[in-house]
Design a protein around this motif. Sequence first.
Motif, PDB file in Angstrom:
ATOM      1  N   LYS A  46      32.204  21.776  21.260  1.00 22.51           N
ATOM      2  CA  LYS A  46      33.630  21.874  21.688  1.00 22.51           C
ATOM      3  C   LYS A  46      34.386  22.568  20.286  1.00 22.51           C
ATOM      4  O   LYS A  46      34.112  22.423  19.098  1.00 22.51           O
ATOM      5  CB  LYS A  46      34.360  20.617  21.476  1.00 22.51           C
ATOM      6  CG  LYS A  46      34.196  19.898  22.834  1.00 22.51           C
ATOM      7  CD  LYS A  46      35.201  18.720  23.120  1.00 22.51           C
ATOM      8  CE  LYS A  46      34.929  18.114  24.565  1.00 22.51           C
ATOM      9  NZ  LYS A  46      35.128  18.980  25.691  1.00 22.51           N
ATOM     10  N   LEU A  49      40.263  21.003  21.322  1.00 28.75           N
ATOM     11  CA  LEU A  49      40.722  19.715  22.141  1.00 28.75           C
ATOM     12  C   LEU A  49      42.198  19.526  22.027  1.00 28.75           C
ATOM     13  O   LEU A  49      42.912  19.876  21.108  1.00 28.75           O
ATOM     14  CB  LEU A  49      40.227  18.608  21.188  1.00 28.75           C
ATOM     15  CG  LEU A  49      38.734  18.106  21.384  1.00 28.75           C
ATOM     16  CD1 LEU A  49      38.424  16.870  20.447  1.00 28.75           C
ATOM     17  CD2 LEU A  49      38.506  17.596  22.812  1.00 28.75           C
ATOM     18  N   ALA A  50      42.836  19.295  23.040  1.00 34.07           N
ATOM     19  CA  ALA A  50      44.095  19.281  23.327  1.00 34.07           C
ATOM     20  C   ALA A  50      44.450  17.805  22.577  1.00 34.07           C
ATOM     21  O   ALA A  50      43.720  16.958  22.473  1.00 34.07           O
ATOM     22  CB  ALA A  50      44.687  19.115  24.702  1.00 34.07           C
ATOM     23  N   GLU A  53      43.206  14.437  23.759  1.00 31.46           N
ATOM     24  CA  GLU A  53      42.037  14.584  24.643  1.00 31.46           C
ATOM     25  C   GLU A  53      40.960  13.437  24.135  1.00 31.46           C
ATOM     26  O   GLU A  53      40.564  13.678  22.902  1.00 31.46           O
ATOM     27  CB  GLU A  53      41.611  16.014  24.409  1.00 31.46           C
ATOM     28  CG  GLU A  53      40.482  16.107  25.577  1.00 31.46           C
ATOM     29  CD  GLU A  53      39.878  17.730  25.587  1.00 31.46           C
ATOM     30  OE1 GLU A  53      38.976  17.863  26.181  1.00 31.46           O
ATOM     31  OE2 GLU A  53      40.949  18.541  25.221  1.00 31.46           O
TER      32      GLU A  53
END
Length: 197
Positions: A46, A49-50, A53
């Motif tokens: 990743k 990331l929000a 999240e």
Amino acid sequence: MSRVFLFCIAEEAKPFIPRLLALDKISYPFILVQSREFPAEADWFKETLADGEPFESDFIGASAADCTAWALEHQVQHNQIDQDKVAIVDARSAEDETIELRFYVRDVVANLLRPGQQSNAWYDFRVPYQKAPRLLTDLPYGDADETYGVYFWRRDGLVDERGVFDVEKAEELILQGEGFVPLDEEAWDGLHGKNEE
């Protein structure tokens, strides 16, 4: 563009991870290591990331040594990984927004270390997270002859009572010509005083 492994080792630090992943993506992007298995290309690490999240990590509860051992083993598996560097977010990160950056110093620069410091070893620097890209750029991409005298010979004197490394002061010393590595410890003591780090 090279990416730096980012490990989250404390559950309470998870909310801090989106800010790190969003930090200065142009010069120094982080990638979040979630699994102890190196991901297939389709399941890449990743990079964003929000806020809020959820994510899982096999490294919750791991030690910094677990993270660095994993990094050394897996960093050569992809050419986008910046080797010999990791960022670690721990329980303290959740409290004071600092992170630990670790650098693996190899034999090739052993002559630039202070007597008693070992090569083929990890060295850690705890910094405010906003300063991480600056330190990641300075080590090792700055001219080693001009930086190691500050980052390794004077390191202890640049750490405050909370154990946080002063990136601005280090850069100031380098600009003032204090980053050169002395020929030996006796020469260093003569220039900077016996007890100065």
